[in-house]
Design an enzyme around this catalytic site. Structure first.
Site, PDB file in Angstrom:
ATOM      1  N   GLY A 245       0.816  -1.217   0.000  1.00 45.94           N
ATOM      2  CA  GLY A 245       0.000   0.000   0.000  1.00 45.94           C
ATOM      3  C   GLY A 245       0.851   1.270   0.000  1.00 45.94           C
ATOM      4  CD  GLU A 262      -8.845   2.162   4.455  1.00 48.37           C
ATOM      5  OE1 GLU A 262      -8.409   1.686   5.525  1.00 48.37           O
ATOM      6  OE2 GLU A 262      -9.110   3.367   4.319  1.00 48.37           O
ATOM      7  CB  CYS A 296      -7.788  -5.382   7.970  1.00 44.73           C
ATOM      8  SG  CYS A 296      -9.471  -4.966   7.542  1.00 44.73           S
ATOM      9  CD  GLN A 343      -1.927 -15.209   6.191  1.00 42.75           C
ATOM     10  OE1 GLN A 343      -1.005 -14.400   6.159  1.00 42.75           O
ATOM     11  NE2 GLN A 343      -2.783 -15.238   7.188  1.00 42.75           N
TER      12      GLN A 343
HETATM   13  P1  NAD Z   1      -0.913  -7.837  -0.287  1.00 41.94           P
HETATM   14  O1  NAD Z   1      -0.496  -6.431  -0.082  1.00 41.94           O
HETATM   15  O2  NAD Z   1       0.124  -8.866  -0.409  1.00 41.94           O
HETATM   16  O3  NAD Z   1      -1.762  -7.937  -1.658  1.00 41.94           O
HETATM   17  C1  NAD Z   1      -2.880  -7.123  -1.902  1.00 41.94           C
HETATM   18  C2  NAD Z   1      -3.052  -6.974  -3.399  1.00 41.94           C
HETATM   19  O4  NAD Z   1      -1.942  -6.255  -3.937  1.00 41.94           O
HETATM   20  C3  NAD Z   1      -3.092  -8.284  -4.174  1.00 41.94           C
HETATM   21  O5  NAD Z   1      -4.035  -8.191  -5.206  1.00 41.94           O
HETATM   22  C4  NAD Z   1      -1.695  -8.402  -4.728  1.00 41.94           C
HETATM   23  O6  NAD Z   1      -1.607  -9.201  -5.898  1.00 41.94           O
HETATM   24  C5  NAD Z   1      -1.406  -6.953  -5.050  1.00 41.94           C
HETATM   25  N1  NAD Z   1       0.033  -6.627  -5.149  1.00 41.94           N
HETATM   26  C6  NAD Z   1       1.083  -7.257  -4.546  1.00 41.94           C
HETATM   27  N2  NAD Z   1       2.237  -6.666  -4.896  1.00 41.94           N
HETATM   28  C7  NAD Z   1       1.913  -5.616  -5.705  1.00 41.94           C
HETATM   29  C8  NAD Z   1       2.672  -4.608  -6.373  1.00 41.94           C
HETATM   30  N3  NAD Z   1       3.999  -4.569  -6.277  1.00 41.94           N
HETATM   31  N4  NAD Z   1       2.003  -3.700  -7.105  1.00 41.94           N
HETATM   32  C9  NAD Z   1       0.664  -3.710  -7.193  1.00 41.94           C
HETATM   33  N5  NAD Z   1      -0.116  -4.654  -6.601  1.00 41.94           N
HETATM   34  C10 NAD Z   1       0.516  -5.595  -5.873  1.00 41.94           C
HETATM   35  O7  NAD Z   1      -1.976  -8.172   0.842  1.00 41.94           O
HETATM   36  P2  NAD Z   1      -2.772  -9.545   1.099  1.00 41.94           P
HETATM   37  O8  NAD Z   1      -1.833 -10.551   1.657  1.00 41.94           O
HETATM   38  O9  NAD Z   1      -3.567  -9.914  -0.111  1.00 41.94           O
HETATM   39  O10 NAD Z   1      -3.847  -9.106   2.229  1.00 41.94           O
HETATM   40  C11 NAD Z   1      -3.557  -9.082   3.582  1.00 41.94           C
HETATM   41  C12 NAD Z   1      -3.338  -7.664   4.057  1.00 41.94           C
HETATM   42  O11 NAD Z   1      -4.462  -6.860   3.707  1.00 41.94           O
HETATM   43  C13 NAD Z   1      -3.242  -7.538   5.567  1.00 41.94           C
HETATM   44  O12 NAD Z   1      -2.177  -6.667   5.895  1.00 41.94           O
HETATM   45  C14 NAD Z   1      -4.566  -6.909   5.983  1.00 41.94           C
HETATM   46  O13 NAD Z   1      -4.548  -6.165   7.167  1.00 41.94           O
HETATM   47  C15 NAD Z   1      -4.854  -6.056   4.800  1.00 41.94           C
HETATM   48  N6  NAD Z   1      -6.289  -5.738   4.726  1.00 41.94           N
HETATM   49  C16 NAD Z   1      -6.684  -4.464   5.041  1.00 41.94           C
HETATM   50  C17 NAD Z   1      -8.036  -4.126   5.020  1.00 41.94           C
HETATM   51  C18 NAD Z   1      -8.491  -2.724   5.351  1.00 41.94           C
HETATM   52  O14 NAD Z   1      -9.589  -2.354   4.950  1.00 41.94           O
HETATM   53  N7  NAD Z   1      -7.697  -1.930   6.054  1.00 41.94           N
HETATM   54  C19 NAD Z   1      -8.981  -5.102   4.683  1.00 41.94           C
HETATM   55  C20 NAD Z   1      -8.541  -6.386   4.382  1.00 41.94           C
HETATM   56  C21 NAD Z   1      -7.188  -6.700   4.394  1.00 41.94           C
END
Ligand code: NAD
Length: 494
Positions: A245, A262, A296, A343
């Site tokens: 993010g 988020e 999250c 995970q």
């Molecule tokens: P992640 O950041 O690994 O992946 C999220 C998305 O980003 C996926 O679609 C992934 O393919 C993509 N992605 C990965 N690398 C990228 C890059 N370099 N450029 C662009 N896109 C890329 O997260 P995850 O493992 O899928 O989800 C778990 C995380 O999400 C936890 O940290 C959790 O807290 C968070 N989360 C937050 C909320 C919220 O609303 N705050 C809700 C749900 C999950």
């Protein structure tokens, strides 16, 4: 969709083969493929992904821009009708969607069905926005001038989603995006892609125009990265880890693209001395252990006023004994496996650390079939410099910590870079208010678990949990549109 590609695995289960869907067309399967195994039963294959190369973004971009031009001129009523139809199609296929998602990422089927219902509610909520006011009139300081400000679409928005709410999170981005008049390029997480493909079938059935939502299936570092680095998009909504993010925020800011991120959380629930510990223990464990702690907003710290500590520990032990771990397709499963090998490895490391460095308060059921099962654990005596206190675990592990009083408890709750959700359990009104006012989190709750914020309310975090916009409710409309100010001199020429 052109034709449904389904095959059966050895157990006779229908396998889904998912590829990108651009302009309503299923893209050719590529060489880069991955099998998806059921995290509850690793011997079962659920489906096969065919990753697109990053060039798919260029095609999605063209399709989205063309579709957006036609969509933006439709009346609110016309847009609204399509969203209602999507809600109906989801309702008609709710069982299938929930079963597939539950097999793909391991969320217990009962919880997954609830998530699908939330998607229905979200589509209905945003459908109604098609016929609600989209601006304000503003008195002019000149005579005979009508001045108003109204929302206009951004254009094409990128949507990057995680796997932990494979249906609800994409829907709480896509539904407001399209009712505001935008087109979407959607990049789901690798291990929620089969479900994403299913949702595209639903959109097609509901006659959402081709190209309005395009699904790009690929790896985060390739297709996701291309979407944020290069695509001609006007907005990007991301949910996922803080690590990715932060890159999204940096890139979008440098490209002057409106963005929202988020991200992670480290959420505390505070228990004050007057709380009914039995009632509280059950709500605490629900907030911490449902979805195997992979929300999250899941509770990962319980901070307890010291007078209540011993009674609460007893209540937590008693409650933990009733918690049933089972495969996600078992309707009695309170929690199932975690979602993936990645995970499993990560959460298992935290669990080992917790047992080595902390003192066990309670430990839950273990399921011994082959799958990514991690038995829930509550520990105490963890130092506030320890990784378990500081880092997001995203699994069924809880740290218990004593506090002198509400002030110390709130300070401990704020002792994190994150600021997503927090709750307090008490009947003391002034202490509850102290918590509500001084906790630095986007969502603060009294006598409720840290998870479970309703779809009609703003959702999002403070500090490193978010880039400070909000999702869901009316707040989402602010993100997916921008405000244009109009002024008309209607006496001109008179
Ligand atoms: P992640 O950041 O690994 O992946 C999220 C998305 O980003 C996926 O679609 C992934 O393919 C993509 N992605 C990965 N690398 C990228 C890059 N370099 N450029 C662009 N896109 C890329 O997260 P995850 O493992 O899928 O989800 C778990 C995380 O999400 C936890 O940290 C959790 O807290 C968070 N989360 C937050 C909320 C919220 O609303 N705050 C809700 C749900 C999950």
């Amino acid at each position: 969709m052109q034709k449904k590609r389904v095959i059966l695995n050895q157990e006779g289960i229908i396998l889904v083969t998912a590829t990108s869907v651009v302009e309503g067309k299923i893209m050719k399967e590529g060489n880069d493929q991955k099998e998806i195994f059921n995290p509850s039963h690793l011997e079962q294959t659920v489906g096969k992904l065919s990753f697109s190369p990053k060039e798919v973004i260029g095609e999605a971009e063209k399709a989205a821009h063309a579709a957006q031009k036609e969509w933006a001129v439709k009346t609110g009523q016309q847009k609204s009708q399509i969203l209602y139809k999507i809600a109906d199609e989801i309702t008609d296929h709710a069982e299938e969607i929930a079963a597939l998602a539950s097999k793909e990422m391991g969320k217990p089927i009962t919880e997954m069905k609830g998530e699908v219902q939330r998607a229905v509610q979200l589509f209905k909520y945003y459908a109604a926005e098609g016929v609600r006011p989209d601006g304000d009139t503003i008195p002019s300081s000149a005579p005979d001038v009508l001045q108003y400000a109204k929302r206009v679409p951004l254009g094409v928005v990128g949507v990057i989603t995680p796997w932990n709410f494979p249906v609800a999170i994409p829907v709480w981005k896509i539904a407001p995006a399209i009712i505001c008049g935008n087109a979407v390029i959607w990049k789901p997480a690798e291990n929620s892609t089969l479900t994403a493909f299913k949702m595209m079938e639903i959109f097609k059935k509901a006659e959402l125009p081709d190209g309005l939502v395009n699904l790009v299936i690929g790896k985060g570092r390739e297709v996701g990265q291309q979407l944020m680095d290069k695509a001609a998009i006007n907005g990007l909504s991301f949910t996922g880890s803080t690590e990715v993010g932060s890159k999204v925020a940096e890139t979008c800011a440098s490209r002057n693209i409106k963005f929202q991120t988020e991200m992670g959380g480290k959420n505390s629930a505070i228990v004050l001395k007057d709380a009914d510990v039995e009632k509280t223990a059950s709500v605490l464990l629900s907030g911490a252990l449902r979805s195997a702690g992979q929300k999250c907003t899941a509770t990962s710290r319980i901070i307890v006023e010291k007078e209540a500590m011993e009674d609460l520990k007893e209540a937590l032990r008693a409650e933990m004994a009733n918690i049933h771990m089972a495969p996600a397709d078992d309707t009695k499963a309170y929690l199932g496996p975690v979602a993936s090998q990645e995970q499993y490895d990560k959460v298992s490391d935290y669990r080992r650390m917790a047992k080595k460095d902390g003192k066990v308060v309670a430990e839950g059921d273990q399921w011994n079939e082959e799958g990514y099962y991690i038995s829930p654990l509550i520990v105490e005596d963890i130092d506030t410099n320890h990784a378990l206190w500081k880092e997001e675990v995203f699994g069924p592990i809880i740290v218990l910590m004593p506090a002198q009083d509400v002030k110390e408890a709130v300070a401990m709750c704020n002792d994190t870079v994150f600021g997503l959700s927090a709750s307090v359990f008490t009947n003391n009104l002034s202490e509850a208010h102290y918590f509500l006012d001084y906790t630095k989190a986007g969502m603060v709750r009294v006598n409720q678990e840290t998870a479970g914020v309703e779809y009609q309310s703003p959702f999002g975090g403070m500090k490193a949990s978010s880039s400070h916009t909000r999702e869901q409710g009316q707040a989402a409309l602010d993100f997916y549109s921008e405000t244009k100010t109009y002024a008309i001199n209607y006496a001109w020429g008179q």
